[in-house]
Design a protein around this motif. Structure first.
Motif, PDB file in Angstrom:
ATOM      1  N   SER A   1       9.675  -5.912   2.448  1.00 47.37           N
ATOM      2  CA  SER A   1       9.405  -4.719   3.366  1.00 47.37           C
ATOM      3  C   SER A   1       9.394  -3.215   2.739  1.00 47.37           C
ATOM      4  CB  SER A   1       9.947  -4.580   4.738  1.00 47.37           C
ATOM      5  OG  SER A   1      11.087  -4.420   4.771  1.00 47.37           O
ATOM      6  N   THR A   2       8.340  -2.229   2.741  1.00 48.61           N
ATOM      7  CA  THR A   2       8.661  -1.216   2.295  1.00 48.61           C
ATOM      8  C   THR A   2       8.170   0.010   3.245  1.00 48.61           C
ATOM      9  OG1 THR A   2       6.261  -1.084   1.633  1.00 48.61           O
ATOM     10  CG2 THR A   2       7.766  -1.933   0.048  1.00 48.61           C
ATOM     11  N   TYR A   3       8.836   1.251   2.950  1.00 51.57           N
ATOM     12  CA  TYR A   3       8.752   2.244   4.067  1.00 51.57           C
ATOM     13  C   TYR A   3       8.610   3.672   3.205  1.00 51.57           C
ATOM     14  CZ  TYR A   3       9.980   5.452   7.782  1.00 51.57           C
ATOM     15  OH  TYR A   3       9.874   6.388   8.672  1.00 51.57           O
TER      16      TYR A   3
ATOM     17  N   TYR B   1      12.837   0.128   0.361  1.00 45.89           N
ATOM     18  CA  TYR B   1      12.636  -1.267  -0.172  1.00 45.89           C
ATOM     19  C   TYR B   1      13.863  -2.093   0.471  1.00 45.89           C
ATOM     20  CZ  TYR B   1      11.270  -5.187  -2.586  1.00 45.89           C
ATOM     21  OH  TYR B   1      10.745  -6.653  -2.931  1.00 45.89           O
ATOM     22  N   ASN B   2      13.256  -3.108   1.009  1.00 46.33           N
ATOM     23  CA  ASN B   2      14.195  -4.179   1.679  1.00 46.33           C
ATOM     24  C   ASN B   2      13.656  -5.525   1.145  1.00 46.33           C
ATOM     25  OD1 ASN B   2      15.046  -6.241   3.870  1.00 46.33           O
ATOM     26  ND2 ASN B   2      16.550  -4.583   4.249  1.00 46.33           N
TER      27      ASN B   2
ATOM     28  N   TYR C   1       5.179  -5.196   5.541  1.00 48.96           N
ATOM     29  CA  TYR C   1       6.288  -6.138   5.813  1.00 48.96           C
ATOM     30  C   TYR C   1       5.369  -7.352   5.390  1.00 48.96           C
ATOM     31  CZ  TYR C   1       8.777  -9.704   8.461  1.00 48.96           C
ATOM     32  OH  TYR C   1       9.560 -10.872   8.902  1.00 48.96           O
ATOM     33  N   ASP C   2       5.962  -8.192   4.273  1.00 48.45           N
ATOM     34  CA  ASP C   2       5.443  -9.284   3.620  1.00 48.45           C
ATOM     35  C   ASP C   2       6.308 -10.506   3.690  1.00 48.45           C
ATOM     36  OD1 ASP C   2       4.603 -11.266   1.446  1.00 48.45           O
ATOM     37  OD2 ASP C   2       2.889  -9.625   1.202  1.00 48.45           O
TER      38      ASP C   2
ATOM     39  N   ASN D   1      18.983  -3.717   0.422  1.00 52.41           N
ATOM     40  CA  ASN D   1      18.002  -2.668   0.756  1.00 52.41           C
ATOM     41  C   ASN D   1      18.601  -1.326   0.019  1.00 52.41           C
ATOM     42  OD1 ASN D   1      16.216  -1.805   3.319  1.00 52.41           O
ATOM     43  ND2 ASN D   1      18.048  -0.207   3.128  1.00 52.41           N
ATOM     44  N   VAL D   2      17.592  -0.745  -0.037  1.00 54.92           N
ATOM     45  CA  VAL D   2      17.840   0.600  -1.035  1.00 54.92           C
ATOM     46  C   VAL D   2      17.161   1.548  -0.282  1.00 54.92           C
ATOM     47  CG1 VAL D   2      17.544   1.745  -3.181  1.00 54.92           C
ATOM     48  CG2 VAL D   2      18.268  -0.704  -2.884  1.00 54.92           C
TER      49      VAL D   2
END
Length: 832
Positions: free
Chosen positions: A546-548, A500-501, A575-576, A479-480
């Motif tokens: 997953s992105t945020y 981004y995870n 979320y994929d 995770n970053v």
């Protein structure tokens, strides 16, 4: 890197930190007799004895009341001091020119120079640090004294005292309103958290909400979700955890119906010297309670008595002489077998080790941590380990502009024996009760021959990796978080965050073919009876990304006695989840190649989540006495038809610190601080519809037919699209009271609450569709329920000599009730 660390040491310069370091060095030197450079005395030259004089005095608070038990210590002299009596008075012999350090829990420590005086009157000011403690709330922070919602928090020092392997285990019993439920005793497994018994909460780690589901896949491997990410964190890396239980969760909208868990990881501090910390433990595990299996004598006697109770002759099964032999256990031919000892291991080790470094220069702060957790299993040949890397770095590029990153890396590995069935851990536990104590795991007790017991697949002789096989899964998570913040000089700050995870979970399982035997005592031969289990293999892979993204504005300003804190934010998340599983019936125990003809099952699935939200929060207080918080979120979900996709979720919390009112002055020496809290708010929850459930269409691969001698895969109508459904609306109400007594040593918090859910999905059953249609009516928002309860916390903190100690107790009660059910049907008038 070394030069940067050295530069950080050179620039370490908070004045308070300097004084603390200097005082610590002076005390150490005083205790060891080393040089005190400031006083100019050498460790080899004794100080000349000076005549001492007696000092008397009184210590009172700002109201003039005596402070009982305050510590009076002569500064620089080890173990030389006293405490005040019931009247706040003290007496102490000190050297000329001495300085006294006066301290007490709940008050600011003072240093008083004697300066030739023989009598002192000392007034201590209340230490409001506990009230001014920063608490993490939704999209920001607040001082504890200004919190108006039902928010509980716990700091790092209370978490790391635990020897738990996961964060959820470390929280058990420490926070009011939070209940914990252990699903099993597998190594590395966390326990499920619930806030006020409402269900699984939303987990937010360093400001990033985590989507996904909870629970396990069919193979037992973890499904990526918020609770999985929460438990995967290293305990040492957590700075604080806040629990939002009422309207304060409204800023998280559609996913906050069951409350919110906010996690903040540690950071370094600017202008702080390098701090290296190593922490670890080593321990042993045993079951505190486990059912004791019957021994052979008890088992045989139970069978005999059962036969007799049913009117049959028990001697036809066991004669009295045979029963006596089984009960004594002295005859080699009537040997007992303790299946608990055969299956379990005592004193199973586990350990945890963490090393971290933190600090900072004038522009940069950092925290870097590496952890390793290893836990063996009480069930033989099973184990789990986890490695964590946490790196939080922040730097100021220019005046007002700060950028930073939070990087997390996790390796989580579980090793199990490939016993028959999906549950690789539960079956060995069940076998301790299912196996007979009159039969052993091996024929003639020879470990080379598995005994043909009455239940072959529960024979504990199987439960070794080199006998039955293996079932392992490996989890890798990265995770970053990247963020940039600009602070304007007039109180406004703007922050942009992107996260981004990625998580990869792989499952590898193989069960070997194992034969069973019976021993022929007459011939001395081991006679093969057949195979216990057949070969089986399973492979599973799950890739989750997953992105945020978030844009956040915050304005904080004070205008005399008026204080304003406002927040506006916008966020997007996705979320994929891609899942693949293959099952195989291999023809060999050892050849890993998988021919196409041996594949028995193949699954390939994909799921997706996408959400967006707009957030607003306004906090206003007057003289820290009258407190108001307004919250709101406009949220959208991917699950619903576009015209029902968006909703607004408001909230309001109010607080009144009536201990600051004039009428309370006479009570304040007893009740030091008192605050009344009231809140009302709404959240949502997504339920009753699957991904793209609002679209019509067909599902491929459901059913099939043979046409012209060829099997043709079928399709099936998806049914009526779900277009008349939206989120469940959760309305929360809370009334709370916070009190502090005895110079804030004793504190009390209590809340009563309720949560009403309306629009719970259900289908109308009274509209009948013909069976030929092949589907039923879709869900609508029809039902409702209610949860009511109360919770409380009492804590006491004090100092005894040099020992600081605290004691706390909390209790929670919650009860659910069904309010409305669509046209309920009852089996009788009594049930109605």
């Amino acid at each position: 890197m070394i030069n940067k660390l050295i530069e950080g040491m050179k620039h370490a310069g908070f004045e308070k930190l300097k004084r603390v370091i200097m005082l610590s060095v002076c005390l150490l030197m005083a205790g060891t007799g080393l040089t005190n450079a400031r006083d100019g005395h050498s460790a080899e030259t004794p100080e000349p004895q000076q005549a001492k004089s007696r000092i008397t005095g009184t210590v009172v608070d700002r109201a003039g009341e005596p402070v009982i038990g305050a510590n009076i210590v002569e500064k620089g002299v080890t173990a030389h001091g006293t405490v005040t009596d019931t009247d706040g008075k003290f007496s102490l012999e000190v050297a000329p020119g001495a300085t006294l350090t006066v301290s007490y829990i709940g008050y600011v420590t003072q240093e008083v120079a004697v300066a030739g005086r023989t009598s002192l009157n000392i007034s201590l000011a209340e230490d409001t640090q506990a009230l001014d403690e920063v608490v993490v709330v939704g999209y920001g922070t607040q001082s504890k004294r200004n919190v108006t919602g039902a928010i509980s928090s716990i700091k790092s020092d209370a978490i790391i005292r635990s020897n738990a392997t996961t964060l959820s285990n470390a929280l058990a019993g420490k926070i009011q309103g939070v209940s914990t439920r252990a699903t099993d005793a597998r190594p590395g497994r966390g326990i499920n958290l619930q806030i006020r018994n409402m269900g699984s909460p939303l987990f937010v780690i360093d400001g990033i909400p985590y989507g996904g589901s909870t629970g396990l896949a069919s193979t037992g491997s973890p499904v990526f979700g918020g609770q999985t990410s929460f438990n995967a964190l290293s305990i040492e890396d957590v700075e604080s955890i806040s629990i939002l239980k009422d309207a304060s969760a409204s800023v998280y909208g559609l996913r906050a119906s069951n409350g919110v868990v906010l996690v903040t990881t540690k950071k370094g501090r600017r202008d702080e010297s390098i701090n290296v910390n190593v922490n670890g433990y080593y321990g042993w595990q045993n079951f505190t309670r486990f059912p004791t299996p019957a021994n052979a004598g008890q088992y045989v006697r139970g069978i005999v008595e059962s036969e007799q109770n049913q009117g049959r002759n028990p001697a036809l099964i066991y004669t009295p002489d045979e029963l006596a032999k089984w009960e004594s256990g002295a005859d080699p031919d009537h040997k007992w077998y303790d299946w608990y000892d055969i299956t379990m291991r005592p004193n199973v080790p586990q350990y945890y080790l963490n090393a971290n470094i933190s600090g900072g220069t004038k522009k940069t702060n950092y925290y870097i941590s590496l952890s390793r957790t290893d836990q063996q299993s009480i069930v033989k040949d099973n184990k789990w380990n986890k490695t964590n890397l946490q790196a939080n770095i922040e730097t100021r590029l220019m005046d007002g502009l700060t950028v930073g990153t939070q990087i997390t890396g996790i390796l989580d590995d579980t090793y199990n024996v490939g016993v028959p069935g999906w549950d690789k851990y539960g079956r060995p536990l069940n076998s301790t009760m299912r196996m007979w104590p009159i039969e052993g795991p091996y024929a003639n007790d020879n470990p080379n021959y598995l005994n043909n017991t009455h239940v072959l697949d529960h024979n504990s002789g199987l439960y070794y990796r080199d006998v039955a096989g293996y079932a392992d899964w490996f989890q890798k998570n990265g995770n970053v978080n990247l963020y940039a913040q600009y602070d304007f000089k007039f109180g406004l700050s703007a922050k942009v965050t992107y996260s981004y995870n990625f998580e990869h979970i792989s499952y590898d399982s193989k069960s070997y073919r194992v034969n069973s035997y019976l021993y022929n005592k007459a011939t001395g031969a081991y006679e093969q009876q057949g195979n216990v289990i057949t070969q089986w293999a399973g492979f599973e892979e799950r890739n989750v990304s997953s992105t945020y993204a978030q844009f956040h504005l915050n304005y904080k300003k004070s205008f005399g006695d008026h204080h304003v804190d406002a927040t506006l934010a916008s966020e997007r998340s996705s979320y994929d989840n891609l899942y693949y599983m293959e099952t195989v019936n291999p023809s060999s125990n050892y050849i890993s190649l998988v021919p196409f003809s041996e594949i028995s099952g193949l699954t390939h699935e994909w799921s997706y989540e996408a959400r967006a939200g707009y957030i607003g929060r306004l906090n206003y207080n007057y003289k820290d006495r009258y407190l108001v918080e307004l919250l709101g979120r406009y949220d959208g979900s991917y699950l619903y038809v576009p015209e029902n996709r968006w909703g607004f979720f408001p909230g309001v919390t109010l607080g009144w610190r009536f201990s600051d009112e004039g009428f309370f002055k006479n009570v304040q020496p007893v009740i030091n601080d008192a605050k009344l809290r009231v809140s009302w708010g709404q959240t949502g929850s997504e339920s009753g519809v699957s991904m793209f459930g609002y679209l019509p269409g067909y599902n491929f691969g459901q059913g099939g037919s043979v046409l012209d001698g060829t099997y043709v895969t079928g399709i099936r109508n998806r049914g009526l699209p779900v277009t008349n459904l939206t989120w469940i609306t959760n309305t929360s109400t809370d009334i709370g009271l916070d009190l502090s007594f005895l110079e804030r040593k004793l504190s009390f918090t209590a809340d009563v609450f309720q949560r009403k859910r309306t629009g719970i999905p259900a289908a109308r059953y009274d509209v009948v569709l013909p069976g030929e249609v092949g589907y039923s009516l879709p869900n609508e928002n029809l039902n409702s329920d209610l949860i009511t309860g109360a919770e409380g916390l009492v804590s006491y903190a004090d100092r005894t000599g040099d020992l600081d100690w605290s004691l706390s107790a909390n209790a929670s009660f919650a009860r659910g009730k069904v309010l409305d059910t669509y046209k309920p049907r009852y089996s009788s008038s009594w049930n109605e």
